[in-house]
Design a protein around this motif. Structure first.
Motif, PDB file in Angstrom:
ATOM      1  N   GLY A   1       0.821  -1.213   0.000  1.00  0.00           N
ATOM      2  CA  GLY A   1       0.000   0.000   0.000  1.00  0.00           C
ATOM      3  C   GLY A   1       0.848   1.252   0.000  1.00  0.00           C
ATOM      4  N   LEU A   2       1.872   1.283   0.858  1.00  0.00           N
ATOM      5  CA  LEU A   2       2.779   2.433   0.893  1.00  0.00           C
ATOM      6  C   LEU A   2       3.527   2.581  -0.434  1.00  0.00           C
ATOM      7  CD1 LEU A   2       4.273   2.029   4.475  1.00  0.00           C
ATOM      8  CD2 LEU A   2       2.716   3.820   3.711  1.00  0.00           C
ATOM      9  N   LEU A   3       3.923   1.450  -1.001  1.00  0.00           N
ATOM     10  CA  LEU A   3       4.647   1.486  -2.276  1.00  0.00           C
ATOM     11  C   LEU A   3       3.761   2.050  -3.383  1.00  0.00           C
ATOM     12  CD1 LEU A   3       7.046  -1.248  -3.545  1.00  0.00           C
ATOM     13  CD2 LEU A   3       5.403  -0.242  -5.113  1.00  0.00           C
ATOM     14  N   VAL A   4       2.511   1.611  -3.420  1.00  0.00           N
ATOM     15  CA  VAL A   4       1.584   2.094  -4.449  1.00  0.00           C
ATOM     16  C   VAL A   4       1.310   3.588  -4.282  1.00  0.00           C
ATOM     17  CG1 VAL A   4      -0.789   1.941  -5.284  1.00  0.00           C
ATOM     18  CG2 VAL A   4       0.515  -0.150  -4.854  1.00  0.00           C
ATOM     19  N   ILE A   5       1.117   4.040  -3.035  1.00  0.00           N
ATOM     20  CA  ILE A   5       0.879   5.468  -2.789  1.00  0.00           C
ATOM     21  C   ILE A   5       2.077   6.295  -3.218  1.00  0.00           C
ATOM     22  CG2 ILE A   5       0.551   7.202  -0.979  1.00  0.00           C
ATOM     23  CD1 ILE A   5      -1.100   5.103   0.539  1.00  0.00           C
ATOM     24  N   SER A   6       3.279   5.836  -2.829  1.00  0.00           N
ATOM     25  CA  SER A   6       4.498   6.549  -3.217  1.00  0.00           C
ATOM     26  C   SER A   6       4.668   6.559  -4.734  1.00  0.00           C
ATOM     27  CB  SER A   6       5.715   5.880  -2.556  1.00  0.00           C
ATOM     28  OG  SER A   6       6.914   6.483  -2.973  1.00  0.00           O
ATOM     29  N   ALA A   7       4.374   5.417  -5.382  1.00  0.00           N
ATOM     30  CA  ALA A   7       4.488   5.336  -6.831  1.00  0.00           C
ATOM     31  C   ALA A   7       3.490   6.263  -7.512  1.00  0.00           C
ATOM     32  CB  ALA A   7       4.274   3.892  -7.292  1.00  0.00           C
ATOM     33  N   ALA A   8       2.268   6.319  -6.986  1.00  0.00           N
ATOM     34  CA  ALA A   8       1.243   7.179  -7.575  1.00  0.00           C
ATOM     35  C   ALA A   8       1.621   8.645  -7.455  1.00  0.00           C
ATOM     36  CB  ALA A   8      -0.108   6.921  -6.896  1.00  0.00           C
ATOM     37  N   LEU A   9       2.145   9.040  -6.299  1.00  0.00           N
ATOM     38  CA  LEU A   9       2.568  10.433  -6.113  1.00  0.00           C
ATOM     39  C   LEU A   9       3.716  10.786  -7.051  1.00  0.00           C
ATOM     40  CD1 LEU A   9       2.396  10.705  -2.211  1.00  0.00           C
ATOM     41  CD2 LEU A   9       0.794  11.655  -3.878  1.00  0.00           C
ATOM     42  N   ALA A  10       4.687   9.851  -7.177  1.00  0.00           N
ATOM     43  CA  ALA A  10       5.794  10.090  -8.101  1.00  0.00           C
ATOM     44  C   ALA A  10       5.293  10.165  -9.536  1.00  0.00           C
ATOM     45  CB  ALA A  10       6.841   8.980  -7.960  1.00  0.00           C
ATOM     46  N   TYR A  11       4.363   9.297  -9.865  1.00  0.00           N
ATOM     47  CA  TYR A  11       3.797   9.223 -11.210  1.00  0.00           C
ATOM     48  C   TYR A  11       3.111  10.535 -11.593  1.00  0.00           C
ATOM     49  CZ  TYR A  11       1.292   7.034 -15.135  1.00  0.00           C
ATOM     50  OH  TYR A  11       0.811   6.710 -16.377  1.00  0.00           O
ATOM     51  N   MET A  12       2.414  11.139 -10.608  1.00  0.00           N
ATOM     52  CA  MET A  12       1.612  12.324 -10.909  1.00  0.00           C
ATOM     53  C   MET A  12       2.374  13.633 -10.772  1.00  0.00           C
ATOM     54  SD  MET A  12      -2.128  11.375  -9.261  1.00  0.00           S
ATOM     55  CE  MET A  12      -1.470  11.122  -7.611  1.00  0.00           C
ATOM     56  N   PHE A  13       3.345  13.696  -9.855  1.00  0.00           N
ATOM     57  CA  PHE A  13       3.891  15.003  -9.484  1.00  0.00           C
ATOM     58  C   PHE A  13       5.356  15.228  -9.845  1.00  0.00           C
ATOM     59  CE2 PHE A  13       0.380  14.371  -6.377  1.00  0.00           C
ATOM     60  CZ  PHE A  13      -0.415  15.417  -6.811  1.00  0.00           C
ATOM     61  N   ILE A  14       6.116  14.177 -10.137  1.00  0.00           N
ATOM     62  CA  ILE A  14       7.508  14.420 -10.506  1.00  0.00           C
ATOM     63  C   ILE A  14       7.557  14.943 -11.941  1.00  0.00           C
ATOM     64  CG2 ILE A  14       9.738  13.333 -10.979  1.00  0.00           C
ATOM     65  CD1 ILE A  14       9.303  11.481  -8.696  1.00  0.00           C
TER      66      ILE A  14
END
Length: 279
Positions: free
Chosen positions: A73-86
């Motif tokens: 869950g933490l990995l998916v949240i971190s991946a989603a944030l990186a995916y959208m905002f980096i």
């Protein structure tokens, strides 16, 4: 890289160790591979007023699944944030840096017998940035490939679990040694390819999301998937072993970490193969 965590000797220690009623089983006593399943802890009635020994909590499949779910869950949240905002200009460097940093975590976790929830959480977040970065890079070129890779990862893991649970498939110590050597060699070749790439040299083993795919790239990808599949079987076998010997519940974090590392490795290899097919 998967998976030096669960497959090293002595990963799990019996929960009864140090308790009055603990009995240390002889290795191989029960004929399962080279491991002696136990311990056979006995309890005797205590009289009124006599002290009792509380039975410690032990690792279970539920505890491992719960902690693996937290990490994913933490990995998916971190991946989603990186995916959208980096930003696109920083995406590839961020993915490379986080991928390189995540390599040190297996060595940090492998050096501990106790629970390492802090390291597990840190790994999930850092690895999430790496996964989010490479996923966006591939998704831009091949729309829909990320969903395909995620589904393929869980379906493949499910097939391995069914083979483990109902087919009687188990890893063996001898084969596990060969696979660990293969994983180290695979990781070494990937790092060498990355270093040479920065100097304008491409070995062709790990091509990016575009460009031609050589025969050696196909071989490397299929070998990677094979290593990931056996690593999953290895993980399930050693988790079963840890539960059978009554490993402490807190060691569920180590078991969950090893499982998540393998799932991430499998996802990256399937993502590569799907991109080759779609080219």
């Amino acid at each position: 890289m998967a998976n030096p965590i669960l497959s090293r000797p002595g990963t799990f220690t019996p929960s009864g160790y140090g308790y009055p009623n603990y009995q240390n089983p002889a290795p191989g006593a029960n004929g399962y591979g080279q491991y002696g399943y136990g311990p056979q802890t006995t309890y005797t009635p205590t009289g009124y007023g006599q002290p009792t020994t509380a039975r410690p909590e032990t690792m279970t499949y539920d505890s491992v699944v719960n902690k693996a779910g937290i990490m994913l869950g933490l990995l998916v949240i971190s991946a989603a944030l990186a995916y959208m905002f980096i930003p696109a200009s920083l995406l590839y460097p961020a993915a490379v840096i986080c991928g390189l940093v995540s390599i040190i975590f297996p060595f940090l976790v492998a050096g501990r017998h106790a629970a390492a929830p802090g390291l597990c959480v840190a790994y999930s977040i850092i690895e999430g940035v790496f996964i989010g970065g490479i996923s966006q890079i591939f998704e831009v070129v091949y729309p829909g490939i990320v969903v395909q890779a995620v589904l393929a990862t869980f379906v493949t893991a499910g097939v391995v679990f069914v083979a483990f649970r109902f087919g009687g498939f188990r890893s063996t110590p001898r084969m596990s040694k060969f696979v660990r050597i293969g994983l180290i060699a695979f990781a070494g070749m990937a790092l060498l390819n990355l270093v040479l790439y920065f100097f304008g040299i491409n070995l062709g083993l790990f091509p990016g999301p575009t460009g031609p795919v050589s025969l050696w790239a196909w071989v490397a990808a299929l070998v990677g998937i094979g290593l990931a599949l056996y690593s999953l079987l290895d993980d399930f076998t050693f988790i079963e072993h840890g539960i059978a010997i009554g490993a402490p519940e807190k060691q569920s974090w180590i078991a969950a970490y090893g499982l998540v590392v393998t799932m991430v490795f499998l996802y990256t290899q399937l993502l590569r193969v799907l991109s080759y097919i779609r080219r």
